[in-house]
Design a protein around this motif. Structure first.
Motif, mmCIF file in Angstrom:
data_model
loop_
_atom_site.group_PDB
_atom_site.id
_atom_site.type_symbol
_atom_site.label_atom_id
_atom_site.label_comp_id
_atom_site.label_asym_id
_atom_site.label_seq_id
_atom_site.Cartn_x
_atom_site.Cartn_y
_atom_site.Cartn_z
ATOM 1 N N TYR A 56 0.844 -1.197 0.000
ATOM 2 C CA TYR A 56 0.000 0.000 0.000
ATOM 3 C C TYR A 56 0.880 1.248 0.000
ATOM 4 N N ASP A 97 9.858 15.258 1.507
ATOM 5 C CA ASP A 97 8.721 15.647 0.655
ATOM 6 C C ASP A 97 8.172 16.989 1.129
ATOM 7 N N HIS A 115 8.482 4.408 -1.279
ATOM 8 C CA HIS A 115 8.448 3.996 0.131
ATOM 9 C C HIS A 115 9.549 4.655 0.958
ATOM 10 N N ARG A 160 14.280 5.453 5.597
ATOM 11 C CA ARG A 160 13.000 5.725 6.266
ATOM 12 C C ARG A 160 13.070 5.162 7.680
ATOM 13 N N LYS A 178 9.068 8.584 5.825
ATOM 14 C CA LYS A 178 9.775 8.246 4.573
ATOM 15 C C LYS A 178 10.709 9.387 4.169
HETATM 16 N N1 LIG Z 1 7.804 11.757 4.527
HETATM 17 C C1 LIG Z 1 6.625 11.129 4.677
HETATM 18 N N2 LIG Z 1 6.581 10.026 5.434
HETATM 19 C C2 LIG Z 1 5.416 9.357 5.613
HETATM 20 C C3 LIG Z 1 4.221 9.839 5.034
HETATM 21 C C4 LIG Z 1 4.292 11.000 4.219
HETATM 22 O O1 LIG Z 1 3.288 11.477 3.655
HETATM 23 N N3 LIG Z 1 5.515 11.614 4.067
HETATM 24 N N4 LIG Z 1 3.031 9.177 5.278
HETATM 25 C C5 LIG Z 1 2.993 8.349 6.504
HETATM 26 C C6 LIG Z 1 1.801 7.524 6.596
HETATM 27 S S1 LIG Z 1 0.402 8.282 7.166
HETATM 28 C C7 LIG Z 1 1.834 6.180 6.320
HETATM 29 S S2 LIG Z 1 0.447 5.222 6.578
HETATM 30 C C8 LIG Z 1 3.071 5.520 5.814
HETATM 31 C C9 LIG Z 1 2.818 4.844 4.481
HETATM 32 O O2 LIG Z 1 3.965 4.171 4.053
HETATM 33 P P1 LIG Z 1 4.008 3.496 2.607
HETATM 34 O O3 LIG Z 1 3.542 4.495 1.591
HETATM 35 O O4 LIG Z 1 5.421 3.050 2.417
HETATM 36 O O5 LIG Z 1 3.080 2.303 2.671
HETATM 37 O O6 LIG Z 1 4.141 6.443 5.653
HETATM 38 C C10 LIG Z 1 4.222 7.472 6.621
HETATM 39 N N5 LIG Z 1 5.421 8.245 6.371
#
Ligand SMILES: Nc1nc2c(c(=O)[nH]1)N[C@H]1C(S)=C(S)[C@@H](COP(=O)(O)O)O[C@H]1N2
Ligand SMILES: [Mo]
Length: 350
Positions: A41, A143, A180, A185, A198
């Motif tokens: 996902y 990001d 990812h 991360r 991430k």
């Molecule tokens: N830099 C960054 N990290 C992030 C996010 C993001 O939007 N930006 N989303 C978070 C959320 S809410 C989730 S559920 C997970 C999703 O990880 P995936 O896309 O590798 O499944 O990353 C987390 N880390």
């Protein structure tokens, strides 16, 4: 004429939104402990950072005696650790709340499982000489939102120093794919995945509770519709389960039917999954298939002898080793996090 060999038919991700990219795992059809990249996902708040804008180094600064800047090679040279961990979005199953709530309308597939390889965060914090006055450790992603906003989250020092909280540079045995978080991360096993930042480029030790918006406005449980009274941070994954087979509103034949799925928790391990085929009047234990890895989900199955025709409500209820059980009624909250009510489907036996 020779019969042509059919190519293997595969599932595909379920698209929720494209900009930013939010896609679900085809969860009814994952049979492995490890979710391959193509089915993993994806949850993003912002557009993907252009790969060239993601720093190739990781900074560690703030309340540390020796601020550090580490590159990929330096990180790879440190003692590594590999773990299998479930990532579940706190908004997984949001669509099931009544009354409905706003936000990304996740069904049941905002969950996947990866093998994560990297360096325990405490190794880095010790190398940098974390000071006693540090209270929160803040993690910054590369990001950027439209208004240049940043994705930042923190962990309290105790969770940051936990031996299984890692700065990962590998997913499923290779470098982390861009979507990812390449190159680095954070992986925080047991916490909802908003914590697993991430494109991690900066780690900052601070002496107060971090107050970024992804920590104080979002990812809070608001129990009331129109006041913020009683708000609490979203942290540990609740005990939960999913029925992979049969699917909701499937038609089954009389006789033996396999009911199967998986269950997970952020605290302890899954100790029991019970299945009801009579809408909760009676419960039978399912057989569990546990992984050696404490943060991996547990597959379960139950063989149901369907004697009669008619409509049936099938329920699954998971318990964990800390005594937590899926509740009949979910804890409704305004932003729709942490849905973990007893899993329920309806089937017809013909
Ligand atoms: N830099 C960054 N990290 C992030 C996010 C993001 O939007 N930006 N989303 C978070 C959320 S809410 C989730 S559920 C997970 C999703 O990880 P995936 O896309 O590798 O499944 O990353 C987390 N880390
Ligand atoms: Mo999430």
């Amino acid at each position: 004429m020779a019969i042509k060999k059919q190519p293997k038919i595969k599932p595909c991700p379920v698209t929720v939104s494209l900009e930013p990219e939010n896609q679900e795992t085809p969860v009814h059809f994952v049979e492995d402990w490890i979710t391959p990249e193509e089915f993993f996902y994806k949850r993003n708040h912002f557009p993907y950072p252009p790969p060239d804008d993601v720093p190739t180094t990781l900074k560690i600064e703030g309340l540390v005696k020796r601020p550090l800047v580490l590159d990929y090679k330096q990180l790879l040279s440190l003692p590594a650790k590999t773990l299998i961990a479930t990532l579940e979005c706190a908004g997984n199953k949001r669509i099931l709340f009544h009354p409905r709530v706003y936000g990304v309308q996740w069904q049941k597939g905002a969950i996947s499982q990866g093998i994560w390889g990297g360096v325990p965060l405490y190794t880095l914090l010790r190398m940098a000489g974390i000071k006693r006055s540090a209270r929160d450790i803040v993690f910054t992603g590369a990001d950027r939102g439209p208004d240049q906003s940043v994705y930042e989250r923190s962990l309290p020092v105790e969770k940051a120093m936990h031996p299984d909280t890692i700065v990962a540079y590998q997913m499923n045995g290779g470098p982390i794919p861009h979507a990812h978080g390449f190159p680095f991360r954070l992986i925080v096993p047991g916490w909802y995945a908003m914590a697993s930042v991430k494109w991690l480029c900066k780690i900052t030790a601070i002496d107060s509770a971090f107050e970024g918006s992804f920590q104080t406005t979002d990812y809070m449980y608001y129990p009331h519709a129109d006041t913020d009274d009683g708000k609490k941070p979203v942290t540990t994954i609740k005990v939960n389960s999913f029925i992979q087979q049969p699917q909701d509103y499937d038609t089954l034949k009389k006789g033996l039917n396999l009911i199967k799925g998986f269950a997970w928790t952020g605290k302890g391990t899954i100790s029991k999954v019970e299945v009801s085929t009579d809408n909760g009047v009676s419960w039978k234990p399912a057989s569990l298939f546990k992984s050696q890895h404490p943060y991996a989900w547990t597959f379960w199955k139950y063989e149901w002898q369907a004697e009669q025709k008619g409509e049936f409500i099938i329920l699954a209820r998971a318990k964990d080793s800390t005594g937590r059980v899926q509740p009949m009624v979910p804890e409704w909250n305004r932003k729709g996090y942490g849905y973990n009510a007893i899993t329920s489907i309806r089937v017809q036996v013909k």
